[in-house]
Design a protein around this motif. Sequence first.
Motif, mmCIF file in Angstrom:
data_model
loop_
_atom_site.group_PDB
_atom_site.id
_atom_site.type_symbol
_atom_site.label_atom_id
_atom_site.label_comp_id
_atom_site.label_asym_id
_atom_site.label_seq_id
_atom_site.Cartn_x
_atom_site.Cartn_y
_atom_site.Cartn_z
ATOM 1 N N LYS A 246 -57.616 -1.923 49.778
ATOM 2 C CA LYS A 246 -58.239 -2.910 50.666
ATOM 3 C C LYS A 246 -57.975 -2.521 52.129
ATOM 4 C CE LYS A 246 -59.064 -5.219 46.890
ATOM 5 N NZ LYS A 246 -60.416 -5.197 46.277
ATOM 6 N N LEU A 247 -58.769 -3.130 53.012
ATOM 7 C CA LEU A 247 -58.573 -2.868 54.439
ATOM 8 C C LEU A 247 -57.185 -3.286 54.911
ATOM 9 C CD1 LEU A 247 -62.008 -3.812 56.039
ATOM 10 C CD2 LEU A 247 -60.983 -1.544 55.880
ATOM 11 N N ARG A 248 -56.644 -4.344 54.316
ATOM 12 C CA ARG A 248 -55.314 -4.795 54.731
ATOM 13 C C ARG A 248 -54.270 -3.713 54.462
ATOM 14 N NH1 ARG A 248 -52.447 -6.608 50.230
ATOM 15 N NH2 ARG A 248 -53.705 -6.899 48.343
ATOM 16 N N HIS A 249 -54.463 -2.925 53.390
ATOM 17 C CA HIS A 249 -53.539 -1.824 53.118
ATOM 18 C C HIS A 249 -53.591 -0.795 54.242
ATOM 19 C CE1 HIS A 249 -54.154 -3.000 48.690
ATOM 20 N NE2 HIS A 249 -52.883 -3.248 48.961
ATOM 21 N N ARG B 224 -54.789 -1.102 57.396
ATOM 22 C CA ARG B 224 -54.359 -1.618 58.699
ATOM 23 C C ARG B 224 -52.834 -1.691 58.786
ATOM 24 N NH1 ARG B 224 -59.132 -5.476 58.308
ATOM 25 N NH2 ARG B 224 -60.666 -4.666 59.775
ATOM 26 N N LEU B 225 -52.214 -2.120 57.705
ATOM 27 C CA LEU B 225 -50.760 -2.243 57.727
ATOM 28 C C LEU B 225 -50.098 -0.871 57.730
ATOM 29 C CD1 LEU B 225 -49.179 -4.838 57.910
ATOM 30 C CD2 LEU B 225 -48.541 -4.562 55.523
ATOM 31 N N GLU C 16 -50.153 0.387 61.264
ATOM 32 C CA GLU C 16 -49.214 -0.310 62.149
ATOM 33 C C GLU C 16 -47.771 0.094 61.869
ATOM 34 O OE1 GLU C 16 -48.366 -2.136 65.353
ATOM 35 O OE2 GLU C 16 -50.422 -2.315 64.645
ATOM 36 N N ARG D 76 -47.740 -8.596 63.579
ATOM 37 C CA ARG D 76 -48.804 -9.121 62.720
ATOM 38 C C ARG D 76 -48.615 -10.595 62.384
ATOM 39 N NH1 ARG D 76 -53.475 -6.096 62.023
ATOM 40 N NH2 ARG D 76 -52.916 -3.891 62.273
ATOM 41 N N ILE E 243 -46.554 -11.954 60.297
ATOM 42 C CA ILE E 243 -46.373 -12.157 58.861
ATOM 43 C C ILE E 243 -44.913 -11.863 58.530
ATOM 44 C CG2 ILE E 243 -48.770 -11.637 58.243
ATOM 45 C CD1 ILE E 243 -47.934 -8.825 57.567
ATOM 46 N N THR F 224 -47.079 -5.072 50.690
ATOM 47 C CA THR F 224 -48.366 -4.408 50.887
ATOM 48 C C THR F 224 -48.206 -2.894 50.848
ATOM 49 O OG1 THR F 224 -49.156 -6.256 52.228
ATOM 50 C CG2 THR F 224 -50.335 -4.176 52.444
#
Length: 276
Positions: free
Chosen positions: A11-14, A16-17, A20, A34, A36, A44
């Motif tokens: 996923k995109l969240r993977h 992006r993280l 970062e 972030r 979180i 993640t």
Amino acid sequence: MRINKIERRIKLRHLRLLIEVARQQSIRRTAELRNISQPAVSKTLTELEAILGVRLFDRTARGMRLNSHGEVFLKHANATIAALRGALESVAQNGALEPTIRIGALASAAARILPIALEAFQKEVPRSHLKVITSENAVLLEQLRVGRLDFVVGRLAPPETIIGLSFEHLFSENMVIVVRPGHPLLGIEKGQLFQLSDYLVLMPSQHSSNRAALDTYLIANGVSDFPHSIEIAAESFGREMVLSGDAVWFISHGVVARDLAEGALKSLPWAIRKAL
């Protein structure tokens, strides 16, 4: 078949993280930025490594360090995010123009290289839409890393700051020392660098590649520090300081090339070699 299954799970969240954490080299700092939790960041990353079947980071006492697998994957993750952003911009423009090309450039490059290059490019691609952003090298590289720029005309940076980025050496440029016409230092012989200590000295920003080259040059010439100095990044400020008084300015030649050619500024007899 296995690659197709992996694609569906990432996923995109993977991505992006991953980008970062690679930038911050810290789960804690990434979580703070972030907004979180640290366990969420760790989970993640663990998910992504499980999907790929390889570890991407070496967990050390000094923080998170990309290993060889991570460096390769990060390069493609950056490209994926940048491509998605470009696709969204292209749709938003509704086909009126070619996708916006976002170019980051140092002031010296913006003044000398880009005008000629972009004029030639727009003759070849007349419907192109270009956006040029000037800033410090570190800022431009960070914007490139997160996909806000498509490419950067900047300076070669330390290896740890360009992990995951592709680069090509274009040319080298000198730093020069400039003063106003009629300055008391004009006409001094090369080798008397210590005489600059009597004046206000304008220096490149700390941690910039220009500053690193300058510090090395000064130490090699027996100068460890100047008692009166200001760190600056804005060329307009530096130019005004020099023209309004007796300040001495260490600056890339390209930034003041026109001033020197027109006689508005004068250079002292030293040049500090620095790759751009």
